[in-house]
Design a protein around this motif. Structure first.
Motif, PDB file in Angstrom:
ATOM      1  N   PRO A 126       2.454 -15.675  27.771  1.00  0.00           N
ATOM      2  CA  PRO A 126       3.823 -15.117  27.711  1.00  0.00           C
ATOM      3  C   PRO A 126       3.853 -13.788  26.956  1.00  0.00           C
ATOM      4  CG  PRO A 126       3.769 -17.408  26.972  1.00  0.00           C
ATOM      5  CD  PRO A 126       2.353 -16.970  27.110  1.00  0.00           C
ATOM      6  N   GLY A 127       4.776 -12.917  27.381  1.00  0.00           N
ATOM      7  CA  GLY A 127       4.993 -11.658  26.666  1.00  0.00           C
ATOM      8  C   GLY A 127       4.300 -10.453  27.258  1.00  0.00           C
ATOM      9  N   TYR A 128       3.495 -10.633  28.278  1.00  0.00           N
ATOM     10  CA  TYR A 128       2.814  -9.486  28.888  1.00  0.00           C
ATOM     11  C   TYR A 128       3.714  -8.848  29.938  1.00  0.00           C
ATOM     12  CZ  TYR A 128      -1.678 -10.261  26.659  1.00  0.00           C
ATOM     13  OH  TYR A 128      -2.684 -10.363  25.734  1.00  0.00           O
ATOM     14  N   PRO A 129       3.546  -7.557  30.197  1.00  0.00           N
ATOM     15  CA  PRO A 129       4.396  -6.877  31.185  1.00  0.00           C
ATOM     16  C   PRO A 129       4.166  -7.413  32.591  1.00  0.00           C
ATOM     17  CG  PRO A 129       2.619  -5.437  30.448  1.00  0.00           C
ATOM     18  CD  PRO A 129       2.577  -6.635  29.576  1.00  0.00           C
ATOM     19  N   ALA A 157       3.320  -6.007  35.329  1.00  0.00           N
ATOM     20  CA  ALA A 157       2.112  -5.541  36.032  1.00  0.00           C
ATOM     21  C   ALA A 157       0.927  -6.454  35.748  1.00  0.00           C
ATOM     22  CB  ALA A 157       1.776  -4.116  35.622  1.00  0.00           C
ATOM     23  N   MET A 158       0.832  -6.934  34.518  1.00  0.00           N
ATOM     24  CA  MET A 158      -0.272  -7.833  34.178  1.00  0.00           C
ATOM     25  C   MET A 158       0.021  -9.260  34.603  1.00  0.00           C
ATOM     26  SD  MET A 158      -1.903  -6.699  30.549  1.00  0.00           S
ATOM     27  CE  MET A 158      -3.028  -8.060  30.647  1.00  0.00           C
ATOM     28  N   SER A 159       1.278  -9.670  34.487  1.00  0.00           N
ATOM     29  CA  SER A 159       1.625 -11.048  34.797  1.00  0.00           C
ATOM     30  C   SER A 159       1.499 -11.366  36.278  1.00  0.00           C
ATOM     31  CB  SER A 159       3.063 -11.347  34.351  1.00  0.00           C
ATOM     32  OG  SER A 159       3.164 -11.225  32.949  1.00  0.00           O
ATOM     33  N   SER A 160       1.663 -10.342  37.106  1.00  0.00           N
ATOM     34  CA  SER A 160       1.592 -10.574  38.551  1.00  0.00           C
ATOM     35  C   SER A 160       0.218 -10.272  39.138  1.00  0.00           C
ATOM     36  CB  SER A 160       2.643  -9.711  39.261  1.00  0.00           C
ATOM     37  OG  SER A 160       2.406  -8.335  38.997  1.00  0.00           O
ATOM     38  N   ALA A 161      -0.681  -9.714  38.339  1.00  0.00           N
ATOM     39  CA  ALA A 161      -2.000  -9.324  38.853  1.00  0.00           C
ATOM     40  C   ALA A 161      -2.917 -10.533  38.980  1.00  0.00           C
ATOM     41  CB  ALA A 161      -2.637  -8.286  37.937  1.00  0.00           C
ATOM     42  N   SER A 162      -3.754 -10.496  40.008  1.00  0.00           N
ATOM     43  CA  SER A 162      -4.787 -11.524  40.143  1.00  0.00           C
ATOM     44  C   SER A 162      -5.922 -11.201  39.174  1.00  0.00           C
ATOM     45  CB  SER A 162      -5.315 -11.547  41.580  1.00  0.00           C
ATOM     46  OG  SER A 162      -6.015 -10.338  41.861  1.00  0.00           O
ATOM     47  N   SER A 163      -6.850 -12.115  39.026  1.00  0.00           N
ATOM     48  CA  SER A 163      -7.982 -11.882  38.129  1.00  0.00           C
ATOM     49  C   SER A 163      -8.790 -10.661  38.563  1.00  0.00           C
ATOM     50  CB  SER A 163      -8.898 -13.103  38.096  1.00  0.00           C
ATOM     51  OG  SER A 163      -8.247 -14.184  37.482  1.00  0.00           O
ATOM     52  N   ALA A 164      -8.973 -10.511  39.880  1.00  0.00           N
ATOM     53  CA  ALA A 164      -9.770  -9.399  40.390  1.00  0.00           C
ATOM     54  C   ALA A 164      -9.078  -8.058  40.165  1.00  0.00           C
ATOM     55  CB  ALA A 164     -10.053  -9.593  41.872  1.00  0.00           C
ATOM     56  N   ALA A 165      -7.744  -8.039  40.129  1.00  0.00           N
ATOM     57  CA  ALA A 165      -7.008  -6.786  40.002  1.00  0.00           C
ATOM     58  C   ALA A 165      -6.458  -6.551  38.600  1.00  0.00           C
ATOM     59  CB  ALA A 165      -5.853  -6.775  41.006  1.00  0.00           C
ATOM     60  N   ALA A 166      -6.818  -7.395  37.629  1.00  0.00           N
ATOM     61  CA  ALA A 166      -6.215  -7.311  36.291  1.00  0.00           C
ATOM     62  C   ALA A 166      -6.807  -6.208  35.421  1.00  0.00           C
ATOM     63  CB  ALA A 166      -6.369  -8.646  35.579  1.00  0.00           C
ATOM     64  N   GLY A 202      -7.148  -2.842  35.729  1.00  0.00           N
ATOM     65  CA  GLY A 202      -6.313  -1.641  35.562  1.00  0.00           C
ATOM     66  C   GLY A 202      -5.124  -1.865  34.634  1.00  0.00           C
ATOM     67  N   PRO A 203      -4.275  -2.858  34.933  1.00  0.00           N
ATOM     68  CA  PRO A 203      -3.135  -3.119  34.037  1.00  0.00           C
ATOM     69  C   PRO A 203      -3.555  -3.479  32.606  1.00  0.00           C
ATOM     70  CG  PRO A 203      -2.838  -4.251  36.131  1.00  0.00           C
ATOM     71  CD  PRO A 203      -4.214  -3.672  36.152  1.00  0.00           C
ATOM     72  N   ALA A 204      -4.685  -4.184  32.453  1.00  0.00           N
ATOM     73  CA  ALA A 204      -5.147  -4.555  31.111  1.00  0.00           C
ATOM     74  C   ALA A 204      -5.564  -3.328  30.307  1.00  0.00           C
ATOM     75  CB  ALA A 204      -6.308  -5.544  31.205  1.00  0.00           C
ATOM     76  N   VAL A 205      -6.142  -2.334  30.984  1.00  0.00           N
ATOM     77  CA  VAL A 205      -6.513  -1.083  30.302  1.00  0.00           C
ATOM     78  C   VAL A 205      -5.254  -0.323  29.902  1.00  0.00           C
ATOM     79  CG1 VAL A 205      -7.609   1.165  30.597  1.00  0.00           C
ATOM     80  CG2 VAL A 205      -8.753  -0.883  31.427  1.00  0.00           C
ATOM     81  N   GLU A 206      -4.289  -0.231  30.818  1.00  0.00           N
ATOM     82  CA  GLU A 206      -3.042   0.491  30.525  1.00  0.00           C
ATOM     83  C   GLU A 206      -2.275  -0.140  29.362  1.00  0.00           C
ATOM     84  OE1 GLU A 206      -0.318   1.431  33.684  1.00  0.00           O
ATOM     85  OE2 GLU A 206      -1.986   1.700  35.091  1.00  0.00           O
ATOM     86  N   TYR A 207      -2.221  -1.444  29.334  1.00  0.00           N
ATOM     87  CA  TYR A 207      -1.462  -2.142  28.301  1.00  0.00           C
ATOM     88  C   TYR A 207      -2.204  -2.152  26.957  1.00  0.00           C
ATOM     89  CZ  TYR A 207       1.452  -5.762  26.176  1.00  0.00           C
ATOM     90  OH  TYR A 207       2.293  -6.473  25.344  1.00  0.00           O
ATOM     91  N   GLY A 208      -3.512  -1.944  26.996  1.00  0.00           N
ATOM     92  CA  GLY A 208      -4.312  -1.939  25.774  1.00  0.00           C
ATOM     93  C   GLY A 208      -4.982  -3.264  25.469  1.00  0.00           C
ATOM     94  N   ALA A 209      -4.783  -4.265  26.326  1.00  0.00           N
ATOM     95  CA  ALA A 209      -5.370  -5.580  26.074  1.00  0.00           C
ATOM     96  C   ALA A 209      -6.890  -5.536  26.140  1.00  0.00           C
ATOM     97  CB  ALA A 209      -4.830  -6.592  27.083  1.00  0.00           C
ATOM     98  N   LEU A 210      -7.424  -4.739  27.056  1.00  0.00           N
ATOM     99  CA  LEU A 210      -8.874  -4.677  27.209  1.00  0.00           C
ATOM    100  C   LEU A 210      -9.529  -4.023  25.988  1.00  0.00           C
ATOM    101  CD1 LEU A 210     -10.315  -5.915  29.575  1.00  0.00           C
ATOM    102  CD2 LEU A 210     -10.706  -3.637  30.489  1.00  0.00           C
ATOM    103  N   GLY A 211      -8.844  -3.057  25.401  1.00  0.00           N
ATOM    104  CA  GLY A 211      -9.359  -2.434  24.178  1.00  0.00           C
ATOM    105  C   GLY A 211      -9.430  -3.428  23.031  1.00  0.00           C
ATOM    106  N   ASN A 212      -8.401  -4.278  22.910  1.00  0.00           N
ATOM    107  CA  ASN A 212      -8.412  -5.320  21.880  1.00  0.00           C
ATOM    108  C   ASN A 212      -9.554  -6.301  22.089  1.00  0.00           C
ATOM    109  OD1 ASN A 212      -6.177  -4.351  20.516  1.00  0.00           O
ATOM    110  ND2 ASN A 212      -4.736  -5.524  21.751  1.00  0.00           N
ATOM    111  N   ILE A 213      -9.762  -6.673  23.348  1.00  0.00           N
ATOM    112  CA  ILE A 213     -10.858  -7.598  23.659  1.00  0.00           C
ATOM    113  C   ILE A 213     -12.196  -6.983  23.265  1.00  0.00           C
ATOM    114  CG2 ILE A 213     -12.101  -8.695  25.559  1.00  0.00           C
ATOM    115  CD1 ILE A 213      -9.383  -9.082  26.941  1.00  0.00           C
ATOM    116  N   LEU A 214     -12.356  -5.691  23.547  1.00  0.00           N
ATOM    117  CA  LEU A 214     -13.603  -4.996  23.209  1.00  0.00           C
ATOM    118  C   LEU A 214     -13.868  -5.028  21.705  1.00  0.00           C
ATOM    119  CD1 LEU A 214     -16.011  -3.233  24.040  1.00  0.00           C
ATOM    120  CD2 LEU A 214     -14.522  -1.243  23.813  1.00  0.00           C
TER     121      LEU A 214
END
Length: 202
Positions: A96-99, A101-110, A112-124
């Motif tokens: 819950p709480g994600y925009p 673009a991320m909430s509707s994306a499939s795993s294969a397409a996630a 791009g939106p994860a980079v834009e939102y900054g989630a992928l940077g946090n994971i890194l």
């Protein structure tokens, strides 16, 4: 007289015949790999749980096998979690709480939106932190601390009261599931991208 001549000829011929020694015979009897019977068994992998002699490139001749086993366990454990997470997202599970673009994306397409939102940077950042702290244990292991590959002290209570054979069996189950998960995650990602469909991706 004829018998004496024949005996002397046979004796002289035997003097020039090649002799076999036990040492020469054993040098030719190289143990073959169970997984690849046309190759010799990798000697450095002996004694490791789950060893079936699969090392066609001879990697175990150049790197410590403890380090290789550590990497195999780490990637296998990650792939078990990754397969579950990949499929769970495609079955509709969301944090819950994600925009949108991320909430509707499939795993294969996630990605791009994860980079834009900054989630992928946090994971890194968190992965880098985990890698740096885990390297302390790996480094000590390579210096002879006696730490077993992949041992971070979690789940030791499950080994309490177990015999050596039962512990070996549990280790074999883990490495088998790790190897299956690495193949499974590769397969699920490939199939989801090729067919562009949700789970079960065909």
């Amino acid at each position: 007289m004829k018998a004496a001549i024949v005996a002397s000829l046979v004796g002289s011929a035997a003097a020039f015949a090649p002799t076999s020694s036990g040492r020469a015979g054993t040098s030719l009897a190289v143990e073959k790999s169970k997984a690849l019977p046309f190759l010799p068994a990798p000697a450095n992998c002996e004694g490791y749980v789950g060893n079936v002699g699969f090392d066609p490139l001879g990697v175990s001749n150049y790197f410590p096998v403890d380090y290789l086993r550590e990497a195999e366990l780490k990637h296998g454990r990650m792939c078990q979690l990754a397969w579950l997470g990949y499929v769970a997202v495609d079955l509709g599970m969301r944090v819950p709480g994600y925009p949108e673009a991320m909430s509707s994306a499939s795993s294969a397409a996630a990605h791009g939106p994860a980079v834009e939102y900054g989630a992928l940077g946090n994971i890194l950042v968190w992965i880098a932190f985990a890698e740096m702290t885990s390297w302390i244990g790996v480094s000590q292991m390579l210096q002879g601390s006696g730490r077993a590959p992949g041992d971070f002290g979690f789940g030791k209570k499950f080994l309490d009261g177990k015999t050596d054979a039962q512990i070996e069996s549990m280790k074999l189950k883990e490495i088998t599931h790790c190897r299956a998960a690495m193949l499974a995650f590769s397969g699920v990602v490939t199939q989801s991208v090729l067919y562009d469909k949700g789970f079960p991706y065909f």
